[in-house]
Design an enzyme around this catalytic site. Structure first.
Site, PDB file in Angstrom:
ATOM      1  N   HIS A 121       5.412  47.600  12.755  1.00  0.00           N
ATOM      2  CA  HIS A 121       5.765  46.730  11.705  1.00  0.00           C
ATOM      3  C   HIS A 121       6.013  47.769  10.429  1.00  0.00           C
ATOM      4  CE1 HIS A 121       5.053  43.716   8.462  1.00  0.00           C
ATOM      5  NE2 HIS A 121       5.484  42.650   9.375  1.00  0.00           N
ATOM      6  N   ASP A 198      -3.388  48.743  14.398  1.00  0.00           N
ATOM      7  CA  ASP A 198      -2.700  47.465  13.682  1.00  0.00           C
ATOM      8  C   ASP A 198      -3.033  46.219  14.407  1.00  0.00           C
ATOM      9  OD1 ASP A 198      -1.223  45.526  12.966  1.00  0.00           O
ATOM     10  OD2 ASP A 198       0.715  46.538  12.359  1.00  0.00           O
ATOM     11  N   GLN A 201      -1.140  41.511  15.688  1.00  0.00           N
ATOM     12  CA  GLN A 201      -0.418  40.613  16.702  1.00  0.00           C
ATOM     13  C   GLN A 201      -1.544  40.401  17.849  1.00  0.00           C
ATOM     14  OE1 GLN A 201       1.839  38.434  16.423  1.00  0.00           O
ATOM     15  NE2 GLN A 201       3.147  39.132  14.424  1.00  0.00           N
ATOM     16  N   LYS A 224      -2.953  34.447  11.173  1.00  0.00           N
ATOM     17  CA  LYS A 224      -2.262  34.624  12.560  1.00  0.00           C
ATOM     18  C   LYS A 224      -3.177  34.176  13.595  1.00  0.00           C
ATOM     19  CE  LYS A 224       0.779  38.628  11.193  1.00  0.00           C
ATOM     20  NZ  LYS A 224       1.981  37.926  11.200  1.00  0.00           N
ATOM     21  N   CYS A 362      10.788  42.728  10.045  1.00  0.00           N
ATOM     22  CA  CYS A 362       9.894  43.896   9.300  1.00  0.00           C
ATOM     23  C   CYS A 362       9.497  45.060  10.326  1.00  0.00           C
ATOM     24  CB  CYS A 362       8.468  43.471   8.894  1.00  0.00           C
ATOM     25  SG  CYS A 362       8.795  42.013   7.729  1.00  0.00           S
TER      26      CYS A 362
END
Ligand code: C6P
Length: 404
Positions: A121, A198, A201, A224, A362
């Site tokens: 991302h 990261d 997600q 999220k 993104c």
């Protein structure tokens, strides 16, 4: 077995109509919807516990501080960190990565190299490029195979004596690919290199154990995870955080201040300058309770069943191209149909009440790797149903017919 209808009752937003049709919300990878218990916690904080944290001797301030620190402990437990000193509250994943980039960037030298993957991302690309503007560091990129999986064979070859950090996503926001991060961390550590993950997600869908993964940094966002907007977390191993300079200066992050010299507070406060979003942080604690009550494995299983059903139904549509076909996927499907523009499809789906995301998500370097400008992306949360997928498929066929 989860009772999805009972779960849906916690989300009044799902009863809304969009363009005259009942909303089908298939954009959870962008932000999840928020259950009533989390919204209620925000109200409770504003109506009974609004006082600045870590500042007052007064009872109300102590209660607000306790709420915030309770969440820190819940987060620690949720990702199995060793200590709450390793849990830093940020505004989100983006700020968490910027914090590390800014702090490590100070120490980097010309020629240093950072390894990323092609599916990052922009939040895990641009912060490193900002360092590049000051120091001549190099970004080295792990490519992917045709299924949208990282090329593990190439990854190991990218390490050189100049490598300083690996920064990679746990789950691709575009393809849903779940990267083999434990193995990738192991390889990096074999070369003596720390790894930033990261987890934007992955945290809503996969049980995270930072100690088992041996991640050095792990970033994620509350919004999220059925939580509020504006709150995120940076996990960092204490030994790294101790040696890093503060990211921002201000109140709360200091030991003593004079015009001659300032000393900094202990971890984690050294990295939390200014008044934090303590209301949001308290509500994030409730979101973590909510996920724990449902069981992250139950959530993952439901989403996986939705993923399999939707993928099978979508592949029945002629000229369907799905981007990301790994066996290891979370509930995200990016696709195009023939030469139809992703935006046109998204617009027509929206007219039929179905909220999807369109565009480059993104992740422009990933789009470039596929040789496309963008995709339509559907992504699932715990509140989605098989009936909603049926409605989506009918609407998608209609949209394709209209645009062909
Ligand atoms: N992806 C999406 O629709 P923030 O905005 O800081 O909460 O999260 C940034 C971010 C970082 N990494 C990954 C893998 C992400 O998916 C995101 C956010 C959203 O895909 C909004 S662009």
């Amino acid at each position: 077995m989860l009772d999805i209808n009972k779960i849906r009752a916690e989300y009044p937003i799902l009863d809304l109509e969009m363009n005259g049709r009942k909303l089908v919300y298939f954009d959870t990878a962008a932000t999840s919807q928020t259950p009533k218990c989390v919204v209620d916690k925000i109200t409770e904080m504003y109506t009974t516990k609004k006082a600045n944290v870590h500042r007052g001797v007064h009872e109300l301030s102590q209660q607000a501080t306790e709420e915030m620190e309770n969440t820190r402990e819940k987060v620690r437990k949720f990702i199995n960190a060793k200590s709450t000193k390793e849990i830093i509250f940020t505004r989100g994943t983006t700020e968490a990565i910027n914090l590390v980039a800014s702090s490590l960037g100070e120490k980097s030298c010309h020629g240093d190299e950072i390894i990323l993957t092609v599916m990052e991302h922009h939040s895990n690309i641009v912060p490193w490029q900002l360092i590049q503007q000051r120091k001549r560091i190099q970004l080295r990129v792990v490519p992917m195979n045709e299924k949208g999986e990282v090329r593990e064979d190439v990854y190991e070859d990218l390490f050189t004596e100049n490598t300083r950090l690996v920064a990679l996503s746990h789950v691709s926001n575009v393809m849903g690919t779940i990267n083999p991060i434990k193995k990738m961390i192991e390889i990096a550590h074999k070369h003596g290199i720390p790894v930033l993950v990261d987890g934007a997600q992955s945290t809503p869908h996969i049980k995270i154990d930072v100690q088992n993964l041996d991640a050095d940094f792990f970033a994620f966002s509350a919004h999220k995870m059925y939580g509020p907007t504006g709150v995120g977390v940076l996990y960092g191993k204490e030994k790294f955080l101790e040696s890093m300079t503060p990211y921002q200066g201000g109140g709360e992050m200091i030991g003593t201040v004079s015009f001659e010299k300032t000393t900094f507070a202990e971890l984690p406060f050294k990295f939390e300058a200014g008044t934090p979003d303590f209301v949001g942080i308290a509500a994030f604690g409730t979101a973590i309770d909510y996920i724990n009550e449902l069981g992250i494995d139950n959530i993952a299983q439901h989403e996986h069943e939705l993923l399999e059903y939707a993928t099978a139904e979508m592949l029945k549509i002629p000229n369907m191209r799905i981007f990301g076909t790994s066996e290891n996927k979370s509930g995200v499907i990016s696709f195009l149909v023939g030469n139809i523009h992703h935006y046109d499809l998204g617009m027509l789906l929206d007219k039929m009440g179905i909220a999807v995301r369109t565009g480059h998500h993104c992740a422009q370097p990933l789009m470039n790797a596929f040789g496309i400008e963008g995709t339509v992306r559907v992504s699932f949360g715990i509140y989605n149903t098989f009936e909603e997928i049926d409605r989506f498929i009918v609407a998608l066929k209609k949209a394709v017919d209209m645009l062909s």
